[in-house]
Scaffold this active site. Structure first.
Site, PDB file in Angstrom:
ATOM      1  CB  SER A  75      -2.749   2.199   9.265  1.00 55.07           C
ATOM      2  OG  SER A  75      -3.486   1.614   8.227  1.00 55.07           O
ATOM      3  CG  ASP A 206      -9.125   6.540   6.091  1.00 60.74           C
ATOM      4  OD1 ASP A 206      -8.798   5.927   5.051  1.00 60.74           O
ATOM      5  OD2 ASP A 206      -8.511   6.416   7.163  1.00 60.74           O
ATOM      6  CG  HIS A 235      -5.247   5.533   5.562  1.00 56.49           C
ATOM      7  ND1 HIS A 235      -6.158   5.021   6.468  1.00 56.49           N
ATOM      8  CD2 HIS A 235      -4.145   4.754   5.673  1.00 56.49           C
ATOM      9  CE1 HIS A 235      -5.628   3.979   7.093  1.00 56.49           C
ATOM     10  NE2 HIS A 235      -4.405   3.803   6.631  1.00 56.49           N
TER      11      HIS A 235
END
Length: 260
Positions: A75, A206, A235
């Site tokens: 991320s 996502d 995610h």
């Protein structure tokens, strides 16, 4: 990179030490102020700040000059790693790198999580704002120790992440506006300059990273990079099987096994 308390970091560590390249040793970079790592300067974590990562890699390279180095970024950490690789180009000390759910375009990321959806309004934004306020309360003295004073009362009343970035993250990181912070922190423009073998894993569903934020053409035109776009994964999800397991651990092990 990420917090050493996160389940996916712990699972990655277990996987690489048991199935990774022989003699594999791991280092986890905890962001300033998180996972029992104190924040002692006015520099706070942000999407585009790569100096800490650079210093850690340089230290490891100097300490273990014969050891090939690999890195995995999740991320925000994936954005930092991608940007670092592009900044360093041929000077990177890494032999291989993997990113999972890198956002690439920070502006589009925040546009997506700012939409008035039930998930954003009731789950994501409150969670991110709560974490930011915890940091602000804990490190108020450090934040206010520089020449610039910040409106702590306004920060603690904020309801959206963009408010906190406008009031604190952008100015304390040296940006004139939140928009400049998002634009200049994005890693997408750096993909073309990457010379380190990079495996980038993203999902089409996502909820934070829209498809049009992923620089598909830059990946296609760079022979040093491989982009995997999974149909599902959300995610940082990517579970499979009746007994859920994180499937991307297998390609990570194979990728590092071939290059390290």
């Amino acid at each position: 990179m990420g917090s050493s308390s996160e389940y996916y970091i712990r699972h990655l560590a277990k996987t690489l030490t048991s199935r990774g390249p022989p003699g594999c040793r791991l280092v986890v970079i905890n962001h300033r102020g998180f996972s029992r790592t104190p924040c002692v300067t006015t520099r706070v974590q942000s999407f585009g700040y790569t100096d800490d990562l650079h210093q850690v890699i340089e230290h490891l390279s100097a300490t273990y000059p014969e050891a090939p180095l690999g890195a995995v970024g999740y991320s925000m950490g994936g954005n930092m790693l991608t940007k670092y690789l592009g900044e360093q180009a041929g000077a990177s000390k890494l032999s291989a790198a993997v990113t999972v759910c890198c956002p690439y375009d920070v502006t589009k990321l925040y546009d997506t999580i700012s939409r008035p959806t039930l998930f954003n309004n009731k789950v994501l934004q409150p969670s991110l704002v709560r974490s930011a306020k915890w940091f602000i309360r804990k490190y108020e003295d450090v934040i206010q120790s520089g020449d610039t004073k910040y409106d702590i009362d306004a920060l603690l009343k904020a309801k959206r992440v963009r408010e906190i970035d406008t009031l604190l993250t952008a100015p304390i990181s040296g940006y004139e506006s939140c928009e400049q912070y998002y634009r200049e922190s994005s890693s997408a423009p750096y993909v073309a300059d990457i010379q380190t073998p990079l495996l980038a894993i993203n999902s089409r569903d996502d909820p934070m990273v829209p498809l049009d934020a992923i620089p598909v053409e830059s990946f296609r035109n760079n022979p040093n990079t491989v982009l995997v776009l999974a149909r599902h994964g959300g995610h940082l999800g990517f579970f499979s099987g009746m007994v859920p397991r994180i499937w991307y651990m297998d390609p990570v092990v194979q990728f590092f096994g071939a290059l390290l």
